[in-house]
Write a protein that holds these residues in place. Sequence first.
Motif, PDB file in Angstrom:
ATOM      1  N   SER A 125      31.689  18.185  16.495  1.00 13.54           N
ATOM      2  CA  SER A 125      31.605  19.459  15.771  1.00 13.54           C
ATOM      3  C   SER A 125      31.714  20.659  16.693  1.00 13.54           C
ATOM      4  CB  SER A 125      30.292  19.534  14.992  1.00 13.54           C
ATOM      5  OG  SER A 125      30.218  18.528  14.015  1.00 13.54           O
ATOM      6  N   GLY A 126      31.066  20.567  17.852  1.00 16.87           N
ATOM      7  CA  GLY A 126      31.056  21.701  18.771  1.00 16.87           C
ATOM      8  C   GLY A 126      32.438  22.045  19.302  1.00 16.87           C
ATOM      9  N   VAL A 127      33.206  21.028  19.691  1.00 19.08           N
ATOM     10  CA  VAL A 127      34.526  21.325  20.249  1.00 19.08           C
ATOM     11  C   VAL A 127      35.501  21.752  19.158  1.00 19.08           C
ATOM     12  CG1 VAL A 127      34.250  19.893  22.308  1.00 19.08           C
ATOM     13  CG2 VAL A 127      35.238  18.890  20.235  1.00 19.08           C
ATOM     14  N   VAL A 128      35.374  21.186  17.947  1.00 18.70           N
ATOM     15  CA  VAL A 128      36.240  21.640  16.849  1.00 18.70           C
ATOM     16  C   VAL A 128      35.977  23.118  16.569  1.00 18.70           C
ATOM     17  CG1 VAL A 128      36.724  21.417  14.388  1.00 18.70           C
ATOM     18  CG2 VAL A 128      36.541  19.373  15.801  1.00 18.70           C
ATOM     19  N   ALA A 129      34.711  23.499  16.500  1.00 20.52           N
ATOM     20  CA  ALA A 129      34.379  24.904  16.258  1.00 20.52           C
ATOM     21  C   ALA A 129      34.929  25.797  17.365  1.00 20.52           C
ATOM     22  CB  ALA A 129      32.862  25.067  16.145  1.00 20.52           C
ATOM     23  N   TYR A 130      34.738  25.376  18.609  1.00 19.22           N
ATOM     24  CA  TYR A 130      35.189  26.178  19.755  1.00 19.22           C
ATOM     25  C   TYR A 130      36.701  26.379  19.731  1.00 19.22           C
ATOM     26  CZ  TYR A 130      36.144  27.438  24.636  1.00 19.22           C
ATOM     27  OH  TYR A 130      36.587  28.064  25.776  1.00 19.22           O
ATOM     28  N   PHE A 131      37.436  25.300  19.592  1.00 15.06           N
ATOM     29  CA  PHE A 131      38.897  25.414  19.668  1.00 15.06           C
ATOM     30  C   PHE A 131      39.502  25.988  18.386  1.00 15.06           C
ATOM     31  CE2 PHE A 131      38.234  22.473  23.228  1.00 15.06           C
ATOM     32  CZ  PHE A 131      39.022  23.085  24.191  1.00 15.06           C
ATOM     33  N   ALA A 132      38.817  25.834  17.248  1.00 11.67           N
ATOM     34  CA  ALA A 132      39.297  26.475  16.031  1.00 11.67           C
ATOM     35  C   ALA A 132      39.225  27.992  16.160  1.00 11.67           C
ATOM     36  CB  ALA A 132      38.483  26.004  14.828  1.00 11.67           C
ATOM     37  N   LEU A 133      38.127  28.505  16.715  1.00 15.65           N
ATOM     38  CA  LEU A 133      38.026  29.946  16.942  1.00 15.65           C
ATOM     39  C   LEU A 133      39.095  30.413  17.935  1.00 15.65           C
ATOM     40  CD1 LEU A 133      34.142  30.305  17.061  1.00 15.65           C
ATOM     41  CD2 LEU A 133      35.667  31.399  15.405  1.00 15.65           C
ATOM     42  N   ILE A 153      30.404  21.185  11.509  1.00 20.02           N
ATOM     43  CA  ILE A 153      31.362  22.116  12.108  1.00 20.02           C
ATOM     44  C   ILE A 153      30.981  23.548  11.774  1.00 20.02           C
ATOM     45  CG2 ILE A 153      33.768  22.877  12.103  1.00 20.02           C
ATOM     46  CD1 ILE A 153      34.560  19.951  11.554  1.00 20.02           C
ATOM     47  N   GLY A 154      30.570  23.782  10.535  1.00 19.63           N
ATOM     48  CA  GLY A 154      30.203  25.134  10.137  1.00 19.63           C
ATOM     49  C   GLY A 154      29.028  25.681  10.913  1.00 19.63           C
ATOM     50  N   VAL A 155      27.999  24.862  11.077  1.00 19.19           N
ATOM     51  CA  VAL A 155      26.811  25.263  11.830  1.00 19.19           C
ATOM     52  C   VAL A 155      27.188  25.678  13.250  1.00 19.19           C
ATOM     53  CG1 VAL A 155      24.766  24.283  12.948  1.00 19.19           C
ATOM     54  CG2 VAL A 155      25.091  24.005  10.486  1.00 19.19           C
ATOM     55  N   MET A 156      28.084  24.915  13.873  1.00 21.26           N
ATOM     56  CA  MET A 156      28.492  25.242  15.240  1.00 21.26           C
ATOM     57  C   MET A 156      29.380  26.478  15.273  1.00 21.26           C
ATOM     58  SD  MET A 156      26.824  23.300  17.084  1.00 21.26           S
ATOM     59  CE  MET A 156      27.551  24.124  18.492  1.00 21.26           C
ATOM     60  N   THR A 157      30.261  26.645  14.275  1.00 23.15           N
ATOM     61  CA  THR A 157      31.137  27.815  14.251  1.00 23.15           C
ATOM     62  C   THR A 157      30.333  29.093  14.120  1.00 23.15           C
ATOM     63  OG1 THR A 157      32.876  26.474  13.214  1.00 23.15           O
ATOM     64  CG2 THR A 157      33.132  28.860  13.127  1.00 23.15           C
ATOM     65  N   GLY A 164      29.747  34.706  20.608  1.00 21.84           N
ATOM     66  CA  GLY A 164      30.991  35.236  21.147  1.00 21.84           C
ATOM     67  C   GLY A 164      31.212  36.713  20.879  1.00 21.84           C
ATOM     68  N   GLY A 165      30.237  37.368  20.238  1.00 25.98           N
ATOM     69  CA  GLY A 165      30.323  38.815  20.063  1.00 25.98           C
ATOM     70  C   GLY A 165      30.947  39.271  18.762  1.00 25.98           C
ATOM     71  N   ALA A 166      30.933  38.434  17.723  1.00 26.35           N
ATOM     72  CA  ALA A 166      31.474  38.859  16.437  1.00 26.35           C
ATOM     73  C   ALA A 166      30.701  40.057  15.900  1.00 26.35           C
ATOM     74  CB  ALA A 166      31.414  37.709  15.431  1.00 26.35           C
ATOM     75  N   ALA A 167      31.425  40.990  15.285  1.00 22.05           N
ATOM     76  CA  ALA A 167      30.766  42.139  14.679  1.00 22.05           C
ATOM     77  C   ALA A 167      29.968  41.720  13.453  1.00 22.05           C
ATOM     78  CB  ALA A 167      31.810  43.187  14.292  1.00 22.05           C
ATOM     79  N   ALA A 168      30.424  40.691  12.771  1.00 21.93           N
ATOM     80  CA  ALA A 168      29.717  40.132  11.620  1.00 21.93           C
ATOM     81  C   ALA A 168      30.145  38.685  11.481  1.00 21.93           C
ATOM     82  CB  ALA A 168      30.040  40.900  10.342  1.00 21.93           C
ATOM     83  N   VAL A 169      29.190  37.850  11.054  1.00 21.61           N
ATOM     84  CA  VAL A 169      29.487  36.442  10.767  1.00 21.61           C
ATOM     85  C   VAL A 169      28.985  36.165   9.360  1.00 21.61           C
ATOM     86  CG1 VAL A 169      29.175  34.038  11.432  1.00 21.61           C
ATOM     87  CG2 VAL A 169      29.181  35.819  13.192  1.00 21.61           C
ATOM     88  N   ALA A 170      29.901  36.139   8.413  1.00 22.30           N
ATOM     89  CA  ALA A 170      29.559  35.836   7.028  1.00 22.30           C
ATOM     90  C   ALA A 170      29.748  34.346   6.781  1.00 22.30           C
ATOM     91  CB  ALA A 170      30.425  36.642   6.064  1.00 22.30           C
ATOM     92  N   VAL A 171      28.974  33.806   5.849  1.00 21.04           N
ATOM     93  CA  VAL A 171      29.062  32.385   5.537  1.00 21.04           C
ATOM     94  C   VAL A 171      29.094  32.201   4.028  1.00 21.04           C
ATOM     95  CG1 VAL A 171      27.876  31.657   7.633  1.00 21.04           C
ATOM     96  CG2 VAL A 171      26.530  32.123   5.571  1.00 21.04           C
TER      97      VAL A 171
END
Length: 320
Positions: A125-133, A153-157, A164-171
């Motif tokens: 999950s962690g690497v999928v989230a990282y490389f998807a971003l 995957i969602g939890v890690m994303t 990573g400095g997102a201005a907002a992270v909506a879910v």
Amino acid sequence: MKAIEIRTYGGPDGLAVVGLPAPVPAAGDVVIAAEAVGVGGVDTVIRSGALAAYGFKEGHIPGNEVAGTVTAVGEGVDTSWIGRRVWGFTGTGGGYVEQAVVPVREILPLPDGLSAADAVTLGTSGVVAYFALAHARFAPGETVLVRGAAGGIGVMTVQLAAKGGAAAVAVTTSSAERGARLRKLGATHVLDRAGDGGQDAPAGYDVIIDIVAGEDLPSFFDRLNPNGRMVAVGVVAGQPPADFGTRMLAAFRKSLSFATFSADTVASADLHAVRGEQFAAAVRGELDTVVHEVLPLDHAVRAHRKMDDGEVFGRIVLTP
């Protein structure tokens, strides 16, 4: 040894406990006595039969990641691996077993302080989230929407976007309780499954990471900002409509982008480099590994039923 196979496609009851001969490693392989097996959304999609056209047949053993101790090595593999605790990637299947065969190039030593359950919760999950971003070209200061954020995957994303400095992270998620848990992981706005609600939520998003797909995917093109990018990393709700791209083309002047992402396109060495960093970060307490529940291997039917019912927050782990 004990294993779980897909006896018949369809619901969770199509899974069955079977006995198989203990594996003997081929050249370049190791055998891992599994202490933990990760249960992923892709396992339920394969079990349903939705991916039969891609070569997944009845009799398939699901699961793609295990953690445990190396007990045997094949020809050409350094014998010093024997006795070491490792995480291992079994590929497109073969993980729901007591003893897993894994190519030596697909194993990674576990650091002290990281449990086997945490390793299989984070490992894929962690690497999928990282490389998807990264695939979405996410940059600090941008707004991110994670569709289907309560799974592994969602939890890690959510965590990686926030860090990573997102201005907002909506879910998007299914309940206020899940939303509250996601806020503790870095979410700033909680929306319903349709992407609505959320006090002061951004009007649009620069990046959408979509784990859900399904018939509602096209409507999320409307939520992208100009030059926005949507990356699909899963199809847990099934395939999108065949004409889903027409919604994006209708907004031609916004220069929107859509892509899929699979970790299969990333070199093993690159995946391991990021995975190793994430394992170390988890030991330091900088990343949360969210284990929903630990169940015995022969309770795989129960695990899949929970997945299908949408009960799981994070990841279910099976223990042989």
